[in-house]
Each structure stands twice: as structure tokens, then as C-alpha cells.
Design a protein around this motif. Sequence first.
Motif, PDB file in Angstrom:
ATOM      1  N   PRO A 261       0.831  -1.211   0.000  1.00  0.00           N
ATOM      2  CA  PRO A 261       0.000   0.000   0.000  1.00  0.00           C
ATOM      3  C   PRO A 261       0.859   1.251   0.000  1.00  0.00           C
ATOM      4  N   PRO A 262       0.295   2.383  -0.406  1.00  0.00           N
ATOM      5  CA  PRO A 262       1.058   3.635  -0.398  1.00  0.00           C
ATOM      6  C   PRO A 262       1.369   4.079   1.029  1.00  0.00           C
ATOM      7  N   ILE A 263       2.375   4.921   1.151  1.00  0.00           N
ATOM      8  CA  ILE A 263       2.810   5.444   2.442  1.00  0.00           C
ATOM      9  C   ILE A 263       2.562   6.948   2.460  1.00  0.00           C
ATOM     10  N   PRO A 264       1.955   7.485   3.531  1.00  0.00           N
ATOM     11  CA  PRO A 264       1.634   8.916   3.565  1.00  0.00           C
ATOM     12  C   PRO A 264       2.856   9.813   3.433  1.00  0.00           C
ATOM     13  N   VAL A 265       2.666  10.903   2.715  1.00  0.00           N
ATOM     14  CA  VAL A 265       3.687  11.943   2.569  1.00  0.00           C
ATOM     15  C   VAL A 265       3.242  13.225   3.252  1.00  0.00           C
ATOM     16  N   SER A 266       1.999  13.659   2.994  1.00  0.00           N
ATOM     17  CA  SER A 266       1.530  14.912   3.590  1.00  0.00           C
ATOM     18  C   SER A 266       0.009  14.964   3.586  1.00  0.00           C
ATOM     19  N   TYR A 267      -0.506  15.854   4.414  1.00  0.00           N
ATOM     20  CA  TYR A 267      -1.946  16.108   4.464  1.00  0.00           C
ATOM     21  C   TYR A 267      -2.145  17.612   4.571  1.00  0.00           C
TER      22      TYR A 267
ATOM     23  N   GLY B 248     -10.757  24.730  14.630  1.00  0.00           N
ATOM     24  CA  GLY B 248     -10.148  25.774  15.449  1.00  0.00           C
ATOM     25  C   GLY B 248      -8.672  25.889  15.127  1.00  0.00           C
ATOM     26  N   LEU B 249      -8.231  27.100  14.774  1.00  0.00           N
ATOM     27  CA  LEU B 249      -6.850  27.271  14.323  1.00  0.00           C
ATOM     28  C   LEU B 249      -5.846  26.847  15.395  1.00  0.00           C
ATOM     29  N   ALA B 250      -6.046  27.284  16.620  1.00  0.00           N
ATOM     30  CA  ALA B 250      -5.089  26.947  17.681  1.00  0.00           C
ATOM     31  C   ALA B 250      -5.022  25.437  17.898  1.00  0.00           C
ATOM     32  N   HIS B 251      -6.171  24.785  17.860  1.00  0.00           N
ATOM     33  CA  HIS B 251      -6.219  23.333  18.044  1.00  0.00           C
ATOM     34  C   HIS B 251      -5.550  22.613  16.878  1.00  0.00           C
ATOM     35  N   ALA B 252      -5.861  23.043  15.652  1.00  0.00           N
ATOM     36  CA  ALA B 252      -5.331  22.373  14.466  1.00  0.00           C
ATOM     37  C   ALA B 252      -3.820  22.553  14.338  1.00  0.00           C
ATOM     38  N   ARG B 253      -3.282  23.640  14.881  1.00  0.00           N
ATOM     39  CA  ARG B 253      -1.843  23.896  14.758  1.00  0.00           C
ATOM     40  C   ARG B 253      -1.013  23.087  15.741  1.00  0.00           C
ATOM     41  N   ARG B 254      -1.668  22.411  16.685  1.00  0.00           N
ATOM     42  CA  ARG B 254      -0.917  21.689  17.717  1.00  0.00           C
ATOM     43  C   ARG B 254      -1.397  20.241  17.830  1.00  0.00           C
ATOM     44  N   PRO B 255      -1.117  19.429  16.829  1.00  0.00           N
ATOM     45  CA  PRO B 255      -1.494  18.013  16.928  1.00  0.00           C
ATOM     46  C   PRO B 255      -0.580  17.301  17.931  1.00  0.00           C
ATOM     47  N   PRO B 256      -1.032  16.167  18.459  1.00  0.00           N
ATOM     48  CA  PRO B 256      -0.217  15.426  19.437  1.00  0.00           C
ATOM     49  C   PRO B 256       0.897  14.629  18.758  1.00  0.00           C
TER      50      PRO B 256
ATOM     51  N   ALA C  65       6.471   3.251   6.726  1.00  0.00           N
ATOM     52  CA  ALA C  65       5.056   2.904   6.905  1.00  0.00           C
ATOM     53  C   ALA C  65       4.516   3.342   8.258  1.00  0.00           C
ATOM     54  N   ARG C  66       5.392   3.688   9.208  1.00  0.00           N
ATOM     55  CA  ARG C  66       4.905   4.137  10.509  1.00  0.00           C
ATOM     56  C   ARG C  66       4.181   5.478  10.435  1.00  0.00           C
ATOM     57  N   THR C  67       4.323   6.184   9.310  1.00  0.00           N
ATOM     58  CA  THR C  67       3.599   7.450   9.173  1.00  0.00           C
ATOM     59  C   THR C  67       2.097   7.240   9.074  1.00  0.00           C
ATOM     60  N   TRP C  68       1.658   5.999   8.803  1.00  0.00           N
ATOM     61  CA  TRP C  68       0.209   5.733   8.865  1.00  0.00           C
ATOM     62  C   TRP C  68      -0.320   5.986  10.270  1.00  0.00           C
ATOM     63  N   ALA C  69       0.436   5.613  11.292  1.00  0.00           N
ATOM     64  CA  ALA C  69       0.012   5.873  12.666  1.00  0.00           C
ATOM     65  C   ALA C  69      -0.036   7.369  12.936  1.00  0.00           C
TER      66      ALA C  69
ATOM     67  N   MET D 203      -5.670  12.753  12.151  1.00  0.00           N
ATOM     68  CA  MET D 203      -7.080  12.818  11.769  1.00  0.00           C
ATOM     69  C   MET D 203      -7.987  12.743  12.991  1.00  0.00           C
ATOM     70  N   THR D 204      -7.598  11.964  13.998  1.00  0.00           N
ATOM     71  CA  THR D 204      -8.388  11.909  15.236  1.00  0.00           C
ATOM     72  C   THR D 204      -8.357  13.250  15.945  1.00  0.00           C
ATOM     73  N   HIS D 205      -7.212  13.912  15.903  1.00  0.00           N
ATOM     74  CA  HIS D 205      -7.088  15.238  16.508  1.00  0.00           C
ATOM     75  C   HIS D 205      -7.941  16.282  15.796  1.00  0.00           C
ATOM     76  N   LEU D 206      -7.931  16.240  14.458  1.00  0.00           N
ATOM     77  CA  LEU D 206      -8.683  17.240  13.682  1.00  0.00           C
ATOM     78  C   LEU D 206     -10.174  16.937  13.643  1.00  0.00           C
TER      79      LEU D 206
END
Length: 473
Positions: free
Chosen positions: A403-409, A420-428, A454-458, A464-467
Amino acid sequence: MTKDVIALTPKMPDTWALLAGLYAGGPGLTVDTGDDGAVVQLCAADGRPLVSLEAPLLVQVPGEAERLLGDQVAPPGLPFWWTEARASTAAPEAEPLAGSVVGRLTMLLGGATWPPGAATTDVVPVAPRSEVSARPVSGGAHPTVDVLTDSTAVVMCDRPLVALTAWLSHILRAAVESRRALQIVTPPGVRLSLPLRTALTGAPNRWVVKDPDCGYYDGLSGAVLRWQDGTFAPARDASGGAVVAEAFGAAPASSERQLIVAFRTVHNADENLVLGRALEAAWGALTGAAPAGWGTAEPINLPWSTRQLTDLARDRAPEPTHFLAVGDPDRPALAGLRVTRAEGGVGADATLTLGYGADESVPLDAIEALATTLAGAHGLTDMFVSLRRGRRDLAVPAWFEAPPIPVSYTLGAQGVRAAGLAHARRPPLSLRPVQLGPDAAPSLHYVLGDGGDARTWASLEHLMTHLNPPPAP
């Protein structure tokens, strides 16, 4: 296997040329039509279907014959006419009859035939039969369906690359409307085009590959298949688990790669709307050129035109419209574009896939600039970019591909406001996004990796859970 014979002619097959082809079996045959007149079917006197002749298609896009048929045939110069004949397995005379139908077309009109050597001008006598052994198809079925059961439409194909042709697209649509699966059966060594692979995604639709060791297996999942109750279904071992075919795991090592750029844009539904410009911008950013052509099936036959694409979507509204686009032959690229009604206007979901050889660099450094362009000028909702090991020519083989491996979102301005800008700018995560656009309506671009881990899937899952946190109970 049903045999396909294709005529590539510099002149349009007119009524007289088609009649000359249809007389290849002598005057005792009958002619029927199907698919609202888009298919002419040559039948024996006792009703047995022998050859189905598709409506000729004018191809105006460079490289399509080579992409779909390989280097076995030299097509005429652009534009040229593409006419397909499909021989049924119901009679041994059908295959030579299809070759004679197509051979007569090229004799009158010039051009080339695929496969090489299939074309003749012989009269092919069809022996009468006292008992008609009709294919198990029912009223309303497309004439090129080989087997139709209560649950499944089966089409058998034997060509190097099976594509999402107009007739296969029609069969798929009819199968969905009748709540049937579409299952395409091929010999080993056949590949699917990327648009057809996308259309077949998800059971019960299947690509069924013949295999000398296990009988049949699913070319996309590797599951060994058996014909059960009128459909191909996974075989089970003694414990009830699925069995994977050995051929599916025998993938050769490859350093070729595919860059996948999937994004959604939303536009105001007004008279000034022109669709396809976001896809055109992405194509230009990653290849330096616009798409070469567009269409709704393969071969992709129309020169690229955002205005014509928009006109077709308007004519089909409010129903969704699916488009395909292809790039220059020197830079393999294919895209699917789905246009639908959306809250606040018209939504366009695009997936652009580009192929790169082992000695070619993937333009990952152009992704941020592309995100900026789409967010600033094209109403970007979000964009996901990934990289995978895969064939440069974008064809889909019948073996395992990682499967493909994520590069960016990238999250567009509307999504940033919702999170919310402040929330979106600070993911965990140990990353911080790049802000795109004005402070009043920013978008955020998250770089996840270079497509090699492939660990970038995590990381993507956490992001995505944060956003998009789950709703409170």
C-alpha cells in the motif's frame, strides 16, 4: 476466453464499411442491437450470438493505443477511429468471424488491427445447430456479458491490459442497478488499467485470474476462488480461513514508484463555474504540462478541455459525473475526477497518480506549492499525498503491491475553522504544520514523511483523530 479484435482506422467506419464487415459470415446471419444502439451483434440464424461490434470511437489523444495495446500495433496518425469486435465463446466460428469483420474494415479504410495477424477477409461459414445452447443471459443484459446469474455478471477477457472501456463501464453500471457483482475473468499475465482497478474496488466485484496451481484467485486480494452458487467466492481452509494463492505473492522486485495526490475542492454553483481547473493546476505543478486528454471511459479520446468537461457535467446534473484524464505518454499520469452536488456548491474529488522509473526523482518538493495554489485559488477542502512502489506505466498486475505510504496532508480553510486554528496547529505529534494563505482564512499543511516509512500511517491516524474528534456520547 472471449476474444477481442480491434480495428484502428484513419477513416470512420461508415454504414457501407460496417455492412461489408457484417457479411463476413455470409447472408445467413442476423443482426441485432443492444446498449441503446451502441452495440451491433452478429448472430447465427438460430439466434446464437457470435460477434459484438462496438460503436466506433474517434481517438484524438496521443499514446492511448500504445498504453492500452502495447507496442504490438502501430496506430494511424491522430485522429483515428477505434472499433472493437468481441467474439463469443458460444461457437468455434466466432473468433475467426470477428477477425474477418475487422479485417474487412481495415481493408476498406486502411489502418491496423490488434492483435497482429488476427485480421482476414475470409468468409466464415457458420454451421447450423439443431439445438440452441444459449448463454445464460437474460433480458436487459449487455450483449458482451458472458455469464449472467442472479448475483453476478461475468465477463471473460484475454488481452494484455483490460481497461475501463465504454462497454465495461455500462456493464458495471447495469450490475450495480441490478444489485449484481461484476467479475472479470482473465488468463495469468494480464494487467488492469488503473481506472478499471479503481472501479472494481470492493467485494463482490472481482478480478478473477486463472491459475494452473490453484484454479482461480482474486487478482487484487490474492484469495483463492471457487465458483459457488453462481459467483466466484473465496475458498476456505479447514479452519474456515481464506487461502492466498502462491502466484499472488511472487511479485518481482521493483524500484519504480507511483505518486498519488488525492484532493477535494468545492466551488460555487454559478454560471461562471469551470470544472477541472484544480486538476489542471495539480498536473501542471507536478509535470509542467496540462493533461493531454479527457473522457468518461478508455481509451481516453478527447483533447483536454475544461469547458467541454464542464458542459457535460452540467448536462448530467444533478446526477454525479465521473471523468478520466491522461497525460503525455512520456510522463505516465492518470486521474479520476468525480463531480457531485455538495453543501455550498459543487464538489470535485480528484485522484491523480503519476509513475516514475528507478532513475527518476519524485517531485515531493512541489507538493507544498501545489497545496498553496489549491487552497488559495481553487477552494481546497483537503489533500492527501502518498507514495508507493508500483509500475511506472500505472498498470495493475495480479500480484501483491504494498500500500502507499503517507507523505503529507493539507486541511483547507473551512476545515481549519471547524477544528479551530489553535487546536489544528498543535497536533499530538512531533510535527507542526505550515500555514498557507492569509491569516484571516488560513489552511494548514502537515508534512508526514518522504513516503519511505510505513509508521507514518500511525501519525496520520493520530492527526485525523485530533482534527476530527469523535462526537461526545
